[in-house]
Write a protein that holds these residues in place. Structure first.
Motif, PDB file in Angstrom:
ATOM      1  N   SER A  57       0.829  -1.210   0.000  1.00 51.97           N
ATOM      2  CA  SER A  57       0.000   0.000   0.000  1.00 51.97           C
ATOM      3  C   SER A  57       0.858   1.252   0.000  1.00 51.97           C
ATOM      4  N   ILE A  58       1.943   1.195   0.806  1.00 53.11           N
ATOM      5  CA  ILE A  58       2.857   2.345   0.860  1.00 53.11           C
ATOM      6  C   ILE A  58       3.521   2.563  -0.495  1.00 53.11           C
ATOM      7  N   LEU A  59       3.958   1.458  -1.112  1.00 51.90           N
ATOM      8  CA  LEU A  59       4.589   1.578  -2.426  1.00 51.90           C
ATOM      9  C   LEU A  59       3.608   2.143  -3.443  1.00 51.90           C
ATOM     10  N   TYR A  60       2.342   1.670  -3.387  1.00 54.16           N
ATOM     11  CA  TYR A  60       1.330   2.186  -4.305  1.00 54.16           C
ATOM     12  C   TYR A  60       1.121   3.677  -4.093  1.00 54.16           C
ATOM     13  N   ALA A  61       1.038   4.068  -2.818  1.00 57.12           N
ATOM     14  CA  ALA A  61       0.846   5.494  -2.505  1.00 57.12           C
ATOM     15  C   ALA A  61       2.018   6.322  -2.992  1.00 57.12           C
ATOM     16  N   GLN A  62       3.240   5.765  -2.826  1.00 56.18           N
ATOM     17  CA  GLN A  62       4.424   6.502  -3.297  1.00 56.18           C
ATOM     18  C   GLN A  62       4.375   6.686  -4.801  1.00 56.18           C
ATOM     19  N   ASN A  63       4.059   5.604  -5.519  1.00 54.34           N
ATOM     20  CA  ASN A  63       4.016   5.705  -6.974  1.00 54.34           C
ATOM     21  C   ASN A  63       2.898   6.643  -7.412  1.00 54.34           C
ATOM     22  N   LYS A  64       1.751   6.561  -6.709  1.00 50.02           N
ATOM     23  CA  LYS A  64       0.610   7.405  -7.043  1.00 50.02           C
ATOM     24  C   LYS A  64       0.939   8.876  -6.826  1.00 50.02           C
ATOM     25  N   ASN A  65       1.695   9.170  -5.792  1.00 50.12           N
ATOM     26  CA  ASN A  65       1.999  10.559  -5.444  1.00 50.12           C
ATOM     27  C   ASN A  65       3.349  11.035  -5.957  1.00 50.12           C
ATOM     28  N   ALA A  66       4.029  10.196  -6.734  1.00 50.79           N
ATOM     29  CA  ALA A  66       5.397  10.521  -7.141  1.00 50.79           C
ATOM     30  C   ALA A  66       5.473  11.818  -7.929  1.00 50.79           C
ATOM     31  N   LEU A  67       4.432  12.143  -8.691  1.00 50.57           N
ATOM     32  CA  LEU A  67       4.432  13.348  -9.517  1.00 50.57           C
ATOM     33  C   LEU A  67       3.336  14.316  -9.092  1.00 50.57           C
ATOM     34  N   LYS A  68       3.137  14.405  -7.778  1.00 49.39           N
ATOM     35  CA  LYS A  68       2.150  15.323  -7.237  1.00 49.39           C
ATOM     36  C   LYS A  68       2.754  16.162  -6.127  1.00 49.39           C
ATOM     37  N   LEU A  69       2.363  17.432  -6.114  1.00 54.86           N
ATOM     38  CA  LEU A  69       2.591  18.286  -4.955  1.00 54.86           C
ATOM     39  C   LEU A  69       1.277  18.284  -4.195  1.00 54.86           C
ATOM     40  N   TRP A  70       1.257  17.720  -2.996  1.00 56.25           N
ATOM     41  CA  TRP A  70      -0.015  17.680  -2.277  1.00 56.25           C
ATOM     42  C   TRP A  70       0.122  18.222  -0.867  1.00 56.25           C
ATOM     43  N   TYR A  71      -1.024  18.694  -0.339  1.00 56.24           N
ATOM     44  CA  TYR A  71      -1.057  19.418   0.929  1.00 56.24           C
ATOM     45  C   TYR A  71      -2.331  19.050   1.675  1.00 56.24           C
ATOM     46  N   ASP A  72      -2.271  19.113   2.982  1.00 59.88           N
ATOM     47  CA  ASP A  72      -3.461  18.881   3.792  1.00 59.88           C
ATOM     48  C   ASP A  72      -4.015  20.172   4.377  1.00 59.88           C
ATOM     49  N   LYS A  73      -3.539  21.302   3.855  1.00 61.90           N
ATOM     50  CA  LYS A  73      -4.031  22.618   4.289  1.00 61.90           C
ATOM     51  C   LYS A  73      -4.174  23.519   3.070  1.00 61.90           C
ATOM     52  N   PRO A  74      -5.147  24.431   3.096  1.00 60.12           N
ATOM     53  CA  PRO A  74      -5.228  25.431   2.022  1.00 60.12           C
ATOM     54  C   PRO A  74      -4.130  26.474   2.202  1.00 60.12           C
ATOM     55  N   VAL A  75      -4.030  27.379   1.252  1.00 60.69           N
ATOM     56  CA  VAL A  75      -3.101  28.501   1.377  1.00 60.69           C
ATOM     57  C   VAL A  75      -3.440  29.291   2.636  1.00 60.69           C
ATOM     58  N   LEU A  76      -2.423  29.543   3.453  1.00 57.37           N
ATOM     59  CA  LEU A  76      -2.620  30.273   4.707  1.00 57.37           C
ATOM     60  C   LEU A  76      -2.233  31.735   4.535  1.00 57.37           C
ATOM     61  N   ASP A  77      -2.995  32.613   5.147  1.00 56.77           N
ATOM     62  CA  ASP A  77      -2.705  34.053   5.134  1.00 56.77           C
ATOM     63  C   ASP A  77      -2.568  34.606   3.723  1.00 56.77           C
ATOM     64  N   HIS A  78      -3.250  33.966   2.798  1.00 56.84           N
ATOM     65  CA  HIS A  78      -3.258  34.421   1.401  1.00 56.84           C
ATOM     66  C   HIS A  78      -1.833  34.527   0.834  1.00 56.84           C
ATOM     67  N   THR A  79      -0.968  33.592   1.205  1.00 56.08           N
ATOM     68  CA  THR A  79       0.430  33.626   0.782  1.00 56.08           C
ATOM     69  C   THR A  79       0.585  33.080  -0.634  1.00 56.08           C
ATOM     70  N   TRP A  80       0.981  33.935  -1.546  1.00 54.23           N
ATOM     71  CA  TRP A  80       1.078  33.585  -2.976  1.00 54.23           C
ATOM     72  C   TRP A  80       2.012  32.410  -3.194  1.00 54.23           C
ATOM     73  N   GLU A  81       3.099  32.333  -2.437  1.00 54.74           N
ATOM     74  CA  GLU A  81       4.096  31.276  -2.621  1.00 54.74           C
ATOM     75  C   GLU A  81       3.630  29.919  -2.105  1.00 54.74           C
ATOM     76  N   GLN A  82       2.387  29.854  -1.606  1.00 53.33           N
ATOM     77  CA  GLN A  82       1.782  28.567  -1.280  1.00 53.33           C
ATOM     78  C   GLN A  82       0.767  28.132  -2.331  1.00 53.33           C
ATOM     79  N   ALA A  83       0.360  29.057  -3.191  1.00 60.89           N
ATOM     80  CA  ALA A  83      -0.592  28.723  -4.252  1.00 60.89           C
ATOM     81  C   ALA A  83       0.093  27.881  -5.318  1.00 60.89           C
ATOM     82  N   LEU A  84      -0.711  27.184  -6.133  1.00 59.77           N
ATOM     83  CA  LEU A  84      -0.170  26.214  -7.087  1.00 59.77           C
ATOM     84  C   LEU A  84      -0.294  26.742  -8.514  1.00 59.77           C
ATOM     85  N   PRO A  85       0.795  26.676  -9.306  1.00 61.09           N
ATOM     86  CA  PRO A  85       0.804  27.253 -10.651  1.00 61.09           C
ATOM     87  C   PRO A  85       0.258  26.297 -11.709  1.00 61.09           C
ATOM     88  N   ILE A  86      -0.592  26.823 -12.578  1.00 65.87           N
ATOM     89  CA  ILE A  86      -0.998  26.117 -13.790  1.00 65.87           C
ATOM     90  C   ILE A  86      -0.726  27.043 -14.971  1.00 65.87           C
TER      91      ILE A  86
END
Length: 818
Positions: A22-51
């Motif tokens: 399961s851990i290996l699957y999660a690692q492979n699944k998340n290998a090309l992801k930037l993920w977070y368990d919190k939204p941007v705090l204090d409206h900090t631009w450098e925490q927002a995600l670029p597209i």
């Protein structure tokens, strides 16, 4: 009892295996992801995600109660078509040169500021403001998650309010050239929000049909009237509920799922013209995009994006549980965890950013790519061509993103047009010139002040990218098309080179500086290296294209009169013609090391004295620096064949930059910090890791030239070497295991390795490589100070092999670990 114990331990074992899988699957699944368990705090631009899709960019905040998409379009700049040539420059040029030769750089500096500069120092790249979505009932949320999936170029967020799960997906479409966001509620009719614009420009907002339109304008700046006009068209497509458009907002009530569309267009045509019908363009793109289902649009977007992104794969090894941690925590933990998968992710993130900020038909990536929140960003977020713009494109060829170079080549063509007038007005010279900075309007005269801007070889450096593209592709049609640009860059150098009164056999460029470091000078080392490169490379181009034989002779003869590189009294590579280096200086620019990287004039095998001197110079400058300088140093240590040192510099980059640590160099969203944010550090790191794994600048394809001890096992696919060779390889226990080379254009392949290799048709290399795409041009022998204390280089033994290749052929090389 034994049976019970056996069953118990078997269950435990199976459970452990299941957990591990399961851990290996999660690692492979998340290998090309930037993920977070919190939204941007204090409206900090450098925490927002670029597209981005090359033209349209957005920073996605992912805040439940107030989602924001901060918008950019690549041509929203201040000002309009203009020039910044000072017509007093040419008359002052002889006196400036004489002051330099008389040892009076301060007076030369003063005269240059008076005669070469104007009050106009470039137009800033500007934000398109934001689309803001207000969800007033979403302040109390749970189970929050957000991610940037760089494998599909999509940003997502998910959270629950009460018993309803809300999901958002947003991307900047490569297929439809608009930004799309799908917002879904898990409970029918539970979606209610308002959309509005927030924009700092001179703007107006109005309704047109079912769209809410903002019309804004680029600002006036330094006396240049703002002429960029743009429109942002936003519409929301619903399956149920009600969508109401007024003159200042869009309201969604009782919906279950909606798709929001943002189309942006400006009146920009080219650097001379601003009369495009931006209204019609924005409306047409919006209308076309709305005809597709969201899923069909997403699938088409990802397919186009992956034609570029999926070519290159990198595995540097993994740490258990690493991918199960939010990115911010992974950056914070890097010093102790030394997680190689985070480095691999940062490399791929750099490729993601390049794809998303530089596409054919558009503008090159600027100082912030295409992501900028300000009307007056740091350094105007323009094109700083004394390294930063060039660094943006270092990963393009080697990590298999060759077409992302196209906007850079188009800008070089335009600068070669604009720069002809500057060359004539300021220097009375042929050819074309660009100094250390330019913008959307392709200005080419110096800006800022003499100590930073009096550097006439910006165009010379940019043009090296033209030759490098040829070396990687062997594309003679491209070379013929860009040959006039190379010739113009060389013509300028031929026109401004003058004899040095103390060294009459040497031709030097004056006035100039070593970028942003040191006095107004003549014959600085970086200028000499750049001049030698452009003259010899243009000569090679003329020979390959069978053009201008007399011109070829002149180029080669002039290149021989360029001053040689020198080893100074501190056994350093001299930065200036005179031995002026301060070994205690930790200045961020290491311009004299251009000849080591990205140039190829300094080699451990051809120029061992210069190689040692370059290493000493780099050691003197220290390991810590601004983000982009760290990016350069990774590449330089890779070229010095010191993988552990290059890895140490990577370690310096992976320090979290936030309010608690202003000296950090990687923001929570993985943008690199100067500080503030500049995108070149991201691109420099991506190129640097590639350079640690493979080099092709020094007569051969050198596999794993600077592999650090931290990357014991790994693999790479889709790396590209000069000569059109595509490399897949893996390594184990710190040594190469096997290599597969696909030859795109044929020609002799010379492989350099620290380990003996086996392959059918492989022969020991003898003499010079007949493949000119892999061969450097060697300059004059170095001059070495009598006070220098050369100790030699302790190089690993290498094995070199030749194999003739055919276009389309695959060749496998194996190192027998037994």
């Amino acid at each position: 009892m034994r049976l019970i114990l056996a069953v118990f331990f078997n269950v435990i074992f199976i459970g452990i295996i299941s957990l591990f899988n399961s851990i290996l699957y999660a690692q492979n699944k998340n290998a090309l992801k930037l993920w977070y368990d919190k939204p941007v705090l204090d409206h900090t631009w450098e925490q927002a995600l670029p597209i981005g899709n090359g033209r349209l960019g957005a920073m996605v905040y992912g805040i439940p109660q107030r989602e924001e998409l901060q918008l950019n379009e690549e041509t929203i700049y201040a000002g309009g078509p203009y020039r910044n040539d000072n017509h007093h420059a040419l008359a002052a040029l002889p006196e400036v040169r004489q002051l330099i030769f008389d040892g009076k750089p301060e007076k030369a500096d003063q005269l240059l500021n008076q005669s070469f500069f104007t009050k106009t120092h470039g137009m800033p790249y500007q934000t398109g403001g934001s689309v803001v979505l207000n969800f007033p009932d979403h302040k109390e949320y749970q189970n929050y998650y957000r991610e940037l999936d760089i494998e599909s170029a999509v940003a997502r967020s998910r959270y629950t309010v009460g018993d309803v799960t809300y999901t958002r997906q947003v991307f900047s479409s490569f297929a439809d050239d608009v930004i799309m966001m799908q917002i879904t509620a898990s409970k029918k009719g539970a979606l209610n929000f308002e959309m509005e614009y927030a924009n700092p420009s001179d703007n107006r907002v109005f309704k047109s049909g079912q769209s809410l339109i903002l019309e804004g304008r680029g600002s006036s700046h330094e006396g240049i009237k703002g002429q960029i006009i743009y429109q942002e068209h936003t519409a929301i497509k619903n399956k149920d509920g009600i969508v109401a458009v007024t003159n200042n907002k869009i309201t969604v009530s009782g919906a279950t799922s909606v798709v929001l569309y943002i189309s942006i267009a400006t009146n920009f045509v080219n650097y001379k013209t601003v009369d495009h019908d931006h209204t019609n363009r924005a409306a047409c793109k919006l209308s076309s995009a709305q005809k597709k289902s969201f899923q069909a649009a997403l699938n088409q977007h990802t397919a186009i994006y992956n034609k570029q992104f999926a070519r290159f794969k990198l595995d540097l090894g993994r740490k258990v549980d690493a991918a199960n941690m939010p990115i911010t925590q992974r950056i914070e933990n890097f010093k102790t965890a030394q997680d190689p998968s985070l480095v691999a992710l940062l490399v791929q993130f750099g490729r993601y950013l390049l794809i998303c900020s530089s596409q054919p038909g558009g503008q090159p990536a600027n100082l912030q790519g295409i992501w900028n929140k300000s009307m007056n960003p740091p350094w105007d977020s323009k094109y700083t061509v004394n390294i930063n713009t060039e660094m943006n494109y270092w990963p393009a060829e080697v990590t298999n993103l060759s077409e992302t170079n196209e906007p850079l080549f188009q800008m070089i063509k335009e600068l070669s047009e604009s720069g002809r007038e500057t060359a004539r007005i300021l220097y009375g010279a042929d050819g074309w010139v660009t100094h250390h900075n330019t913008d959307l309007w392709r200005v080419t005269s110096p800006i800022d002040f003499a100590a930073a801007g009096m550097w006439p070889t910006g165009g010379t450096w940019l043009t090296q990218h033209v030759w490098e593209h040829y070396l990687y592709t062997g594309d003679k049609k491209f070379l013929a098309e860009l040959y006039p640009v190379m010739k113009g860059a060389s013509d300028f150098i031929l026109s401004i080179l003058i004899p040095h009164p103390k060294h009459p056999d040497w031709l030097v460029i004056s006035p100039s500086i070593s970028p942003e470091h040191g006095p107004i000078s003549a014959g600085v080392t970086m200028d000499n290296q750049l001049a030698f490169d452009i003259l010899t490379r243009t000569a090679l181009a003329s020979e390959i294209l069978d053009q201008d034989p007399d011109y070829h002779t002149k180029l080669v003869a002039t290149a021989r009169q360029i001053p040689p590189m020198q080893v100074g009294r501190y056994t350093q590579l001299q930065e200036w013609l005179e031995d002026l280096d301060d070994p205690k200086s930790d200045h961020r620019h290491v311009s004299h090391l251009y000849g080591l990287y990205p140039g190829n004039q300094i080699s451990p095998y051809r120029t061992p004295e210069l190689f040692e001197a370059a290493r000493n110079s780099l050691q003197y400058r220290g390991d810590f620096a601004t983000g982009w300088s760290i990016g350069w140093k990774i590449n330089l240590w890779a070229r010095l064949l010191d993988g552990n040192k290059a890895y140490q510099i990577i370690d310096n980059m992976l320090t979290l930059a936030d309010k608690m640590n202003p000296e950090g160099r990687t923001y929570p969203n993985m943008f690199t910090a100067h500080p503030p944010f500049q995108i070149d550090g991201n691109f420099g790191l991506s190129a640097g890791v590639a350079e640690m794994l493979m080099q092709s600048h020094d007569g051969a394809v050198h596999v794993l030239p600077a592999l650090p001890e931290a990357w014991v096992e790994g693999s790479v696919e889709g790396m590209v070497a000069r000569g059109g060779f595509h490399i897949d390889m893996n390594w184990k226990d710190g040594s190469v295991h096997n290599i597969t080379v696909t030859s795109k254009i044929g020609g002799n392949l010379r492989v350099r390795s620290y380990w003996p290799l086996n392959s059918k048709g492989l022969k020991e290399a003898m003499g010079e490589n007949p493949n000119i795409l892999l061969n450097p041009v060697t300059g004059k022998e170095a001059l070495v100070s009598a006070q220098a204390n050369l100790k030699g280089n302790h190089l690993r033994k290498v094995y070199e092999y030749d194999i003739p290749t055919q276009a389309g052929g695959k060749y496998v090389f194996v190192h027998d670990h037994q």
